[in-house]
Write an enzyme that holds these catalytic residues in place. Sequence first.
Site, PDB file in Angstrom:
ATOM      1  CG  HIS A 117     -14.845   2.928 -10.365  1.00 53.51           C
ATOM      2  ND1 HIS A 117     -15.592   3.025  -9.362  1.00 53.51           N
ATOM      3  CD2 HIS A 117     -13.436   2.098 -10.011  1.00 53.51           C
ATOM      4  CE1 HIS A 117     -14.846   2.348  -8.048  1.00 53.51           C
ATOM      5  NE2 HIS A 117     -13.818   1.938  -8.689  1.00 53.51           N
ATOM      6  CG  ASN A 131      -1.993  -0.874   1.123  1.00 50.90           C
ATOM      7  OD1 ASN A 131      -2.175  -1.397   0.258  1.00 50.90           O
ATOM      8  ND2 ASN A 131      -2.668  -1.073   2.261  1.00 50.90           N
TER       9      ASN A 131
END
EC number: 2.7.4.1
Length: 736
Positions: free
Chosen positions: A477, A61
């Site tokens: 999306h 991350n």
Amino acid sequence: MTSAKSSRRKASEPIDLNDPQYYFNRSLSWLEFNKRVLHEAYDPRTPLLERLKFMAIFSTNLDEFFMVRVAGLQQQVESGILQGGADGMPPAEQLQAVRQYLIPIVTEQHRYFDQELRSLLAKEAIFLNRFQELEPEQQSYLNHYFQAQVFPVLTPLAVDPAHPFPYISSLSLNLAVLIRDPDSGQERLARVKVPNRFPRFIPLPQHLHSSEATHWVGVPLEDIIAHNLNALFPGMDIQSYFVFRITRSADLELETDKADDLLIAIEQEIRKRRFGSVVRLEVQRGIPPLLKQTLMEEMDLEEIDVYELDGLLCLNDLFAFMALPLPQCKDVEWHPQVPPSFQRVDERESLFDTTSEITTLGTDYWEATANELFGLIRERDLMVHHPYHSFTATVQRFITLAAHDPQVLAIKMTLYRTSGDSPIVSALIKAAENGKQVAVLVELKARFDEENNILWARKLEKVGVHVVYGVPGLKTHTKTVLVVRQEAGQIRRYVHIGTGNYNPKTAGLYEDLGLFSCRPELGADLTELFNVLTGYSRQRHYRKLLVAPVTMRERMLALIHRETEHCRNGRPGRIIAKMNAITDTQLIRALYEASQAGVEIDLIIRGMCCLRPGVPGVSDRVRVISIIGRFLEHSRIFYFGNNGQPEYFIGSADWRSRNLDRRVEAIAPIIEPRIQQELQELLEIMLADNRQAWELQPDGSYRQRHPKDGEPERGTHAVLMARTLKELQANDCHLP
């Protein structure tokens, strides 16, 4: 923490909801999220190998954070941008704040792994050693492995007037080696890249284990290379070596509305990405100042960009230990279940785990099985909840049946991310080969999946699928499928509207919801949305769907304002919203106004939250929790009380400006009372969590909930797994 400014404000003075003190910085809020992820590695309740996994997730991350967010902040500074966001923090201050926040966290991460987790691994007979800790026979084996396998692949690169500083690839491990020429006495720098074609951690064979009880023993690859540097620099004196790693900017600089061919343009940008500017340098602590300065100068870095760390770099590779066959060191294995409603459809689940037998099935099979599934959806809306429910037996089955069903005329679908060996794409290819009209929106700008999506786009185009890449200037999306089917002389449309990607691999790790329906309004709305995506439609109105960027912001604000008006008129107001993130200032301000009016608001936000809860007079009635655990919370659920006539929605969008204004998104209303009840129970389970839930404090920190004395532990994921099995047993369903 309430600021002094806020405490000095007189009760009669109006509150300026644009004041930066009421907004958290989104970069620091994201780092708080990643800190909660890292805490799972520290928590002794987490099984040992899962703790290594969370160490790796934290590091992965963080890599993406630097490649995207820090790179963006650096570009803003270089462009002379001084203005910050709603929180008021300018980009340069954000970069300083990021470093100040991260230094103690990553320092502790590396200390904890080296001093705590390695010892716990040893107690489980898993030994990640350094080369110098091995017995001579073990070292001899690894030296031979180096000569036979690794040495031929390595290319040592000198750095001197005749050899310019080499290109360093992003996220690669490297050795900076100081060598001395014994003849001239000159010291030189060389770089050796640790090849990524080998495992990061090289195991020793079983006959070299110290005991029969040993499960695994090995060393990092860079250690083996470091202890064989003489083979790379014969005749030279090795003075010292240090491991380092760089991170480059990964943002694509693409003006989609000016690109003649979007696919080619993105391919070109991907090639340029590997040469992006360096945004971070990680080095082993103790590196000589002169060597560090040389690396910084060659890569145009400042001290703020350098992170000196103890022990191993790139803890991302700890993922590898999850492959060890040690169930006692992992979470209890979970097998996604076939929901009761879908167990009415053909029981031969193995056919949907592999495509090997599908081609042998005849038209009669497909038509009969499809009739059963589509008939089920005609009876009532269905909701599936992954990973508790099987993606393979529900969503993948829906698309596969549509591809083979002779009554299906067309399939339209959006693909944002999918797996490398996607059975979804294989089904779409088969649908085209079966003569159906297939249209697929492949989002080429899905970050870090661009190359994979380009590959699938080309494969789909080769078989005659109509492939489009979206609307200029927007990223698509939304997660939607539209199936057009001919039934008894009429056309009927079936839809799947989800919160997650059509990816069977991540569907076992990400928590997501999906709605199956044949409601005419949803079918008509999706038809018009696909016309926007594939043609020149400028549709501005939809019957039921909330669509970004045209109606979603306005509609969400109206729903919040309606709850506010209920309270202002003496009626109760209630909002519950579950998302990945909330950063949009306009929506946050609307929630503040709702709280001031008396609306009770609970937000379940996994990641970034720029809203400051619990501020007197501003957000007294707003509570925020974050659920962190074995599954990645990814679904979006919205509940509005509406004075006893509640409305529920699910979909793909967070309350972020990019989702509302710069992406194509779709959120669907949930009309079926039975599914509304399921969503209500799901929200209540998460709000009652006392194991995985973290409460956001007014000062921006998070406090993890723990069961009170005598209180049973209620972790969302454990509760929902048990609930899923109980539901199947209550319906006398098959449990695989």
